[in-house]
Write an enzyme that holds these catalytic residues in place. Sequence first.
Site, mmCIF file in Angstrom:
data_model
loop_
_atom_site.group_PDB
_atom_site.id
_atom_site.type_symbol
_atom_site.label_atom_id
_atom_site.label_comp_id
_atom_site.label_asym_id
_atom_site.label_seq_id
_atom_site.Cartn_x
_atom_site.Cartn_y
_atom_site.Cartn_z
ATOM 1 N N ASP A 213 0.858 -1.200 0.000
ATOM 2 C CA ASP A 213 0.000 0.000 0.000
ATOM 3 C C ASP A 213 0.889 1.242 0.000
ATOM 4 O O ASP A 213 1.771 1.395 0.846
ATOM 5 C CB ASP A 213 -0.896 -0.015 1.245
ATOM 6 C CG ASP A 213 -1.957 1.080 1.202
ATOM 7 O OD1 ASP A 213 -3.147 0.749 1.163
ATOM 8 O OD2 ASP A 213 -1.585 2.272 1.224
ATOM 9 N N ASP B 34 -3.982 2.472 -5.138
ATOM 10 C CA ASP B 34 -2.641 2.447 -4.528
ATOM 11 C C ASP B 34 -2.323 1.187 -3.736
ATOM 12 O O ASP B 34 -1.397 1.174 -2.955
ATOM 13 C CB ASP B 34 -2.429 3.695 -3.655
ATOM 14 C CG ASP B 34 -2.946 3.524 -2.251
ATOM 15 O OD1 ASP B 34 -3.965 2.837 -2.058
ATOM 16 O OD2 ASP B 34 -2.314 4.068 -1.325
ATOM 17 N N GLU B 35 -3.080 0.113 -3.933
ATOM 18 C CA GLU B 35 -2.762 -1.098 -3.157
ATOM 19 C C GLU B 35 -2.983 -2.373 -3.977
ATOM 20 O O GLU B 35 -3.816 -2.404 -4.889
ATOM 21 C CB GLU B 35 -3.584 -1.168 -1.864
ATOM 22 C CG GLU B 35 -5.039 -1.231 -2.101
ATOM 23 C CD GLU B 35 -5.868 -1.291 -0.837
ATOM 24 O OE1 GLU B 35 -5.637 -2.148 0.019
ATOM 25 O OE2 GLU B 35 -6.803 -0.479 -0.741
HETATM 26 P P1 TTP Z 1 -5.239 5.141 1.277
HETATM 27 O O1 TTP Z 1 -4.233 4.102 0.936
HETATM 28 O O2 TTP Z 1 -6.339 4.780 2.221
HETATM 29 O O3 TTP Z 1 -4.524 6.419 1.906
HETATM 30 P P2 TTP Z 1 -3.114 7.059 1.564
HETATM 31 O O4 TTP Z 1 -2.349 6.253 0.579
HETATM 32 O O5 TTP Z 1 -3.317 8.485 1.188
HETATM 33 O O6 TTP Z 1 -2.397 7.056 2.963
HETATM 34 P P3 TTP Z 1 -1.761 5.806 3.741
HETATM 35 O O7 TTP Z 1 -0.322 6.121 3.872
HETATM 36 O O8 TTP Z 1 -2.464 5.793 5.070
HETATM 37 O O9 TTP Z 1 -2.030 4.571 2.931
HETATM 38 O O10 TTP Z 1 -5.913 5.681 -0.042
HETATM 39 C C1 TTP Z 1 -5.225 5.810 -1.277
HETATM 40 C C2 TTP Z 1 -5.677 7.070 -1.978
HETATM 41 O O11 TTP Z 1 -7.090 7.042 -2.172
HETATM 42 C C3 TTP Z 1 -5.390 8.333 -1.216
HETATM 43 O O12 TTP Z 1 -4.077 8.828 -1.441
HETATM 44 C C4 TTP Z 1 -6.456 9.267 -1.706
HETATM 45 C C5 TTP Z 1 -7.623 8.355 -2.053
HETATM 46 N N1 TTP Z 1 -8.637 8.435 -0.975
HETATM 47 C C6 TTP Z 1 -9.687 9.350 -1.139
HETATM 48 O O13 TTP Z 1 -9.807 10.017 -2.176
HETATM 49 N N2 TTP Z 1 -10.580 9.472 -0.107
HETATM 50 C C7 TTP Z 1 -10.479 8.769 1.057
HETATM 51 O O14 TTP Z 1 -11.296 8.937 1.975
HETATM 52 C C8 TTP Z 1 -9.393 7.827 1.199
HETATM 53 C C9 TTP Z 1 -9.231 7.041 2.472
HETATM 54 C C10 TTP Z 1 -8.501 7.718 0.151
HETATM 55 MG MG MG Z 2 -2.154 4.183 0.790
#
Ligand code: TTP
Ligand code: MG
Length: 357
Positions: free
Chosen positions: A9, A107-108
């Site tokens: 992720d 992103d995962e």
């Molecule tokens: P995530 O992997 O949940 O968050 P992240 O990558 O920004 O942070 P982390 O380091 O905790 O993994 O989500 C991936 C992307 O999805 C994030 O960059 C933006 C988008 N997203 C939204 O648009 N709205 C949301 O509420 C969430 C949780 C994510």
């Molecule tokens: Mg993320």
Amino acid sequence: MYRIILHVDMDSFFASVEQCKNPDLRGLAVVVGSDPKQGKGRGVVSTCSYKARSFGIHSGMPISRAYRLCQDAVFLPVNMPLYQEVSCRIMKILRSFTDKFQQVSVDEAFLDISDRAQDYKEAVQLAGQIKSMIRGREELTCSIGIAPVKSVAKIASDLNKPDGMTVVEPDNVVKFLKPLNVRKLSGIGKKHEEILTGMGIDTLGQLACFDKDKLIEIFGKWGSKMQRLALGLDDSEVKESLEIGSVSREHTFDKDTDDPVVLIKTLDMISEKVHKSLVHKGYSFSTVSVKVRFEDFTTFTRAKTLSFSSQDQDIIKRVSNELSSKFFNKRKIRLLGIKLSNLKKSKMIQTTFDYFL
Ligand code: TTP
Ligand code: MG
């Protein structure tokens, strides 16, 4: 024989991509969201850099609140085509490590590397290679969870963010899960957490040994599934899911209502949720459907298909309003729902999928 599964992720993905594009933003509090207007807009935070998180800012928070928490933050609009382009390149890197691959969101991804690594020691080395390849090529960090099942790998990747690596070997799974809060389990949201807390269940360890029949009585099939997951039992395979049919969200009112203000506000709230899920999965839609269920359970659905594909939250709000407002001022409403379908990946992502098929 146990499996070795990686969950990768990306860290603060949208914000990190923005920092890559503009290195002056590195180390700063960066907030990416809809309608940011230098913190004065009415949108919500999509994500933010870890520096911004240290001020208490997080995904889903109104931009105005983020601005109150940190006025020096840099507020940027969501540039989805850019993130999808980077996502596409990252997924390509990940695919080069295994055939058993599953992209879960923008992103995962899960990778089953049982055939590539002899044991967990080798898996850690491979995960290290993945991290350095992503850092080297994209200047981005990710966090990786390594475990014998998908649900545990996913929990593990989230535990040491950013730039983390958490390994849960087969013998350690039960011990690892035991002290964790039930919310760590993907699928247990705020509502389920509240119900579980009311039953005296705070941790996965407590969930694992709770009366199974009682859980089924309250949550149905999901009750027994969540208990299995709490025990680290998840036999789902890592497999490519090329198409998802639709994304939907519903809301059942605590008390049936015909108040148009409440109905429209609820519709907006559902629009935001369904939009969040759409963006997270990296899709755009061209059909919006609404579901309206009256107090006597009679249910109506209406749909509208656009002539183009979109990711625009305002369109979801406008179309769902237009479709459902015909049902307002009739009888009391029990449930409202929105479904987005005719989903498409961005062109970049489609090209990658085609390439690997
Ligand atoms: P995530 O992997 O949940 O968050 P992240 O990558 O920004 O942070 P982390 O380091 O905790 O993994 O989500 C991936 C992307 O999805 C994030 O960059 C933006 C988008 N997203 C939204 O648009 N709205 C949301 O509420 C969430 C949780 C994510
Ligand atoms: Mg993320």
